[in-house]
Design a protein around this motif. Sequence first.
Motif, short mmCIF file in Angstrom:
data_model
loop_
_atom_site.label_atom_id
_atom_site.label_comp_id
_atom_site.label_asym_id
_atom_site.label_seq_id
_atom_site.Cartn_x
_atom_site.Cartn_y
_atom_site.Cartn_z
N GLN A 1 -51.28 -42.55 45.02
CA GLN A 1 -50.52 -42.47 46.27
C GLN A 1 -50.73 -41.11 46.92
O GLN A 1 -51.07 -40.15 46.23
CB GLN A 1 -49.02 -42.60 45.99
CG GLN A 1 -48.63 -43.79 45.16
CD GLN A 1 -47.13 -43.90 45.01
OE1 GLN A 1 -46.48 -42.96 44.55
NE2 GLN A 1 -46.57 -45.03 45.42
N GLU B 1 -48.51 -39.26 47.62
CA GLU B 1 -47.55 -38.42 46.92
C GLU B 1 -48.14 -37.78 45.66
O GLU B 1 -47.80 -36.65 45.30
CB GLU B 1 -46.33 -39.25 46.50
CG GLU B 1 -45.42 -39.66 47.67
CD GLU B 1 -45.85 -40.97 48.35
OE1 GLU B 1 -47.02 -41.39 48.17
OE2 GLU B 1 -45.02 -41.54 49.07
N ARG C 1 -46.17 -54.15 46.98
CA ARG C 1 -45.17 -53.12 47.16
C ARG C 1 -43.77 -53.67 47.31
O ARG C 1 -43.57 -54.77 47.79
CB ARG C 1 -45.48 -52.24 48.34
CG ARG C 1 -46.65 -52.67 49.13
CD ARG C 1 -46.72 -51.94 50.39
NE ARG C 1 -47.95 -51.20 50.46
CZ ARG C 1 -47.98 -49.90 50.54
NH1 ARG C 1 -46.88 -49.20 50.55
NH2 ARG C 1 -49.12 -49.29 50.62
MG MG Z 1 -46.13 -45.15 49.89
#
Ligand code: MG
Length: 635
Positions: free
Chosen positions: A393, A395, A499
């Motif tokens: 990701q 992130e 997701r």
């Molecule tokens: Mg995301």
Amino acid sequence: MNYQQFYKKSVDNPQEFWGEEARRIHWHAPYTRVLDDSNTPFNKWFVGGQTNLCYNAVDRWVESQGDSPALIAVSTETAADGLPVEKIYSFRELQAEVERAAAMMQALGVVRGDRVLVYMPMIAEATFAMLACARIGAVHSVVFGGFAANSLATRIDDAKPKLIVSADAGSRAGRPVPYKPLLDEAIRLATHKPEHVLLVNRQLVPMQLTPGRDVDYGTLREQHINARVPVTWLESNDISYILYTSGTTGKPKGVQRDVGGYAVALASSMQHVYCGKPGETFFATSDIGWVVGHSYIVYGPLIAGMATIMYEGLPIRPDAGIWWNLVEKYRVTRMFSAPTAIRVLRKQPPEFMRQYDLSSLQALYLAGEPLDETTSAWIAGELGVPVIDNYWQTETGWPILSVAKGIEDTPTRLGSPGLPMPGFKVKIVNELNGQACGANEKGVVAIEAPLPPGCMQTVFGDDKRFVDTYWSNFSNEQLYSTFDWGIRDSDGYYFILGRTDDVINVAGHRLGTREIEESISSHPNVSEVAVVGVEDKLKGQVAVAFVIPKDAAAMETTESRRLMEMEVMGVVDRQLGAVARPSRVHLVSLLPKTRSGKLLRRAVQAICEGRDAGDLTTIEDPASLAQIREAVAKG
Ligand code: MG
Ligand code: ATP
């Protein structure tokens, strides 16, 4: 050491493991602690250590291999005769260009800690700008060049850049895409105003410079042609950059990253996952506007002493052989792309790739979305090399799941991105109580603190949002949520099942359905809207919108319906760009909702894809679903 021992050491003894990995980069001053996790989830890696990303990517290699290629900038967009324009910068030349760019930024008042927003096409100057920021401790925020004025404006207001670096235009399929008017509009819309805009003039379209604010890159570069700008040594936990996720919530999350941890994570993954060696060539086909571009076009390969290819253009222009032409020409050893691009290539005659000598290539890595077995098997057959699915990701900055070919020749498993990479304590947990799931039991993919080096430090300017978004989904506050569903099989291989929130992926571009809905809602005659992602063979997904008009007259005649549909598409075009435009807009008078008022998005999506709508016991009014079915059936 085999994979099991390697992984076990990374999670059982992170201090020792990452202490050893940290030797892969240059430290100007040693750190005093490998990990400070006293304030989880705000963990600090390599506390007190001083280093610099630009030094590790560029200067470090100038002495040992100054004349070998560092940046290979290729464009099939700007060539008149269809032949690619190629420019190779050695490590020494790259260093000179980066120092010039750094001096230019300093001349425009940029100092350590200032933000610099980079809104650029895939040209060498974009890489110079990123590395120049890293060199002087400015914080870059690269915004994907396809974003329209509104999206750009929100990012300007969030990052508050002192300087914006941009260009007259990008180019797509040989046609210039003007950036300057878009940028001017974004700055007009934004509350925050940058002091200066530095513009590369590619002479693709005419542009009007705003006196006092806009500066021509070429002219300023001449004034700093012999500039020497020493590296600014940064503390490991200083901010290196901000990069926005696609923003499901409407307001994008500014992922903030550190310096030392990121450098170590990239050096480590270049060794263990991508097996890159100094002097070899790496080719990631992504864009600098995405995390793959940051980690594996710019920083990762250069930190590993490799040459990196930066490619502006389509995979099928001038023909579907272009990437493979580059692989042959530059003896690419490792390539990184996305499943959607490979699906596009699969539609082309295979002769285009078969005409090149691809013997240098040792592996292909694919990431960003689920890798279907057909695509994976096809490309593996064509190339005759391992195809490695990577799951990660924005992130995390580098792969959470993969196989670590640099450690052990672990077999891959079709449909699975593989096993946890070092330091990632991956868990599959129950979405409600956070309890660990058993083998083959579906749950949320979570990661136990501390996240390894290289992962996000926080949401830029919003620590609370960081904690609320990522660390507050389970009663156990040590668990980071990825917001993806997954399972782990009995051999420890993970499978990603989609997701938990709603983002759609159109030809590799990630778009929040909420962002599209917000845009459509700004049309004066829209009262309510639902946008879902619908499977599309070529693009992966497309957006489909269901709109309740305020004024029923819009529904009366075929002509008025058509007009309304076109207007809705136009709004999205203008605000978010053409990639976000719904492929269909259906007008309805009701949307399916739960009694608590939540949109039954999954049910709408299921109907659009011809699947069963699932559990509908909580639906407020079943007539709403009938309308969706009817609209979809009409096409
Ligand atoms: Mg995301
Ligand atoms: P936002 O957080 O704003 O919604 P985003 O999640 O779309 O943006 P990225 O960080 O680029 O933006 O995408 C990461 C997500 O992409 C993962 O959480 C996962 O859903 C999906 N993904 C990435 N790689 C893979 C893969 N190999 N297999 C399956 N899904 C993947």
